[in-house]
Design an enzyme around this catalytic site. Structure first.
Site, PDB file in Angstrom:
ATOM      1  N   HIS A 129      -2.052 -11.371  -1.231  1.00  0.00           N
ATOM      2  CA  HIS A 129      -3.220 -11.207  -2.272  1.00  0.00           C
ATOM      3  C   HIS A 129      -4.398 -11.064  -1.467  1.00  0.00           C
ATOM      4  CE1 HIS A 129      -1.840 -11.572  -6.314  1.00  0.00           C
ATOM      5  NE2 HIS A 129      -0.810 -12.466  -6.198  1.00  0.00           N
TER       6      HIS A 129
ATOM      7  N   GLY B  92       1.328 -20.399  -7.454  1.00  0.00           N
ATOM      8  CA  GLY B  92       0.220 -20.017  -6.175  1.00  0.00           C
ATOM      9  C   GLY B  92      -0.800 -19.256  -6.891  1.00  0.00           C
TER      10      GLY B  92
ATOM     11  N   CYS C  87       3.892 -12.472 -10.906  1.00  0.00           N
ATOM     12  CA  CYS C  87       2.578 -12.885 -10.322  1.00  0.00           C
ATOM     13  C   CYS C  87       1.762 -13.102 -11.694  1.00  0.00           C
ATOM     14  CB  CYS C  87       2.143 -11.821  -9.566  1.00  0.00           C
ATOM     15  SG  CYS C  87       0.262 -11.930  -9.080  1.00  0.00           S
ATOM     16  N   LEU C  88       0.804 -13.953 -11.466  1.00  0.00           N
ATOM     17  CA  LEU C  88      -0.050 -14.254 -12.806  1.00  0.00           C
ATOM     18  C   LEU C  88      -0.941 -13.182 -13.102  1.00  0.00           C
ATOM     19  CD1 LEU C  88      -1.078 -18.043 -12.022  1.00  0.00           C
ATOM     20  CD2 LEU C  88       0.504 -17.250 -13.537  1.00  0.00           C
TER      21      LEU C  88
ATOM     22  N   HIS D 152       3.439 -14.418  -0.561  1.00  0.00           N
ATOM     23  CA  HIS D 152       2.965 -13.543  -1.718  1.00  0.00           C
ATOM     24  C   HIS D 152       1.228 -13.914  -1.852  1.00  0.00           C
ATOM     25  CE1 HIS D 152       3.197 -12.750  -6.234  1.00  0.00           C
ATOM     26  NE2 HIS D 152       2.039 -13.136  -6.132  1.00  0.00           N
ATOM     27  N   GLU D 153       1.060 -14.926  -1.281  1.00  0.00           N
ATOM     28  CA  GLU D 153      -0.452 -15.404  -1.345  1.00  0.00           C
ATOM     29  C   GLU D 153      -1.359 -14.649  -0.526  1.00  0.00           C
ATOM     30  OE1 GLU D 153      -1.625 -16.531  -4.337  1.00  0.00           O
ATOM     31  OE2 GLU D 153       0.400 -16.919  -4.796  1.00  0.00           O
TER      32      GLU D 153
ATOM     33  N   GLN E 200      -7.570 -13.478  -6.994  1.00  0.00           N
ATOM     34  CA  GLN E 200      -7.425 -13.621  -8.596  1.00  0.00           C
ATOM     35  C   GLN E 200      -7.990 -14.280  -9.678  1.00  0.00           C
ATOM     36  OE1 GLN E 200      -3.247 -15.409  -7.168  1.00  0.00           O
ATOM     37  NE2 GLN E 200      -2.627 -13.847  -9.024  1.00  0.00           N
TER      38      GLN E 200
HETATM   39 NI    NI Z   1       0.307 -13.385  -7.272  1.00  0.00          NI
END
Ligand code: NI
Length: 167
Positions: free
Chosen positions: A139, A46, A93-94, A135-136, A51
């Site tokens: 963000h 995701g 997480c990226l 999670h998204e 991000q």
């Molecule tokens: Ni993330």
């Protein structure tokens, strides 16, 4: 299609509350498709708009990584309308590369939002998809998974996080 640079822990945009999308124009269509390309390129599940530096309420999920339905999920102005139960699993997480920790999330969750055709969509998610959606949406509210950890656990990660934020 452009691969967008992914913002890393320490960059202020990750702590901003993203803004509602009020106009579905070409810019949003392009952003969503570039986010999807960026997500696949990074091998993630995701990705939210902040991000990649855009303070807008949209995220993309690559469902092919864990479901038989492999069409990507793109949700604009998402809202959690219902949750059930709990699950605790390791999460990453990226934007926080190399860092993983157990996070408790809803076991099931229902999200309402709109798609790229401005149609209302309701997604009823379980298990991993429920975790990814939570999670998204975090963000988009400037919240990172490490915020859910106890202060002791966060302390254990503090060296790593400091390194990331001062690259
Ligand atoms: Ni993330």
């Amino acid at each position: 299609m452009a691969i967008l640079p992914i913002r890393i822990y320490g960059e202020p945009v990750l702590r901003k509350r993203a803004k509602e999308i009020t106009l579905m124009d070409e810019k949003i269509q392009r952003l969503a498709s570039e986010m999807l390309g960026t997500l696949r390129n990074a091998g993630g599940i995701g990705l939210s708009a902040n991000q990649v530096g855009e303070e807008l309420r949209v995220f993309v999920v690559d469902r092919s990584l864990f479901q038989t339905d492999d069409s990507p999920l793109i949700i604009i102005n998402p809202e959690i309308v219902d949750t059930h139960g709990e699950q605790t699993e390791e999460e990453g997480c990226l934007s926080i590369p190399g860092t993983y920790a157990d996070v408790t999330r809803p076991l099931e969750l229902t999200v309402k939002g709109i798609d790229l055709n401005e149609k209302e969509i309701i997604v009823e998610a379980k298990g991993l998809l429920s975790r990814v959606l939570a999670h998204e949406i975090d963000h988009l509210n400037g919240i990172l998974f490490i915020d859910h950890l106890s202060s002791i656990k966060r302390k254990l990660l503090s060296k790593k996080l400091k390194k990331l934020s001062t690259r």
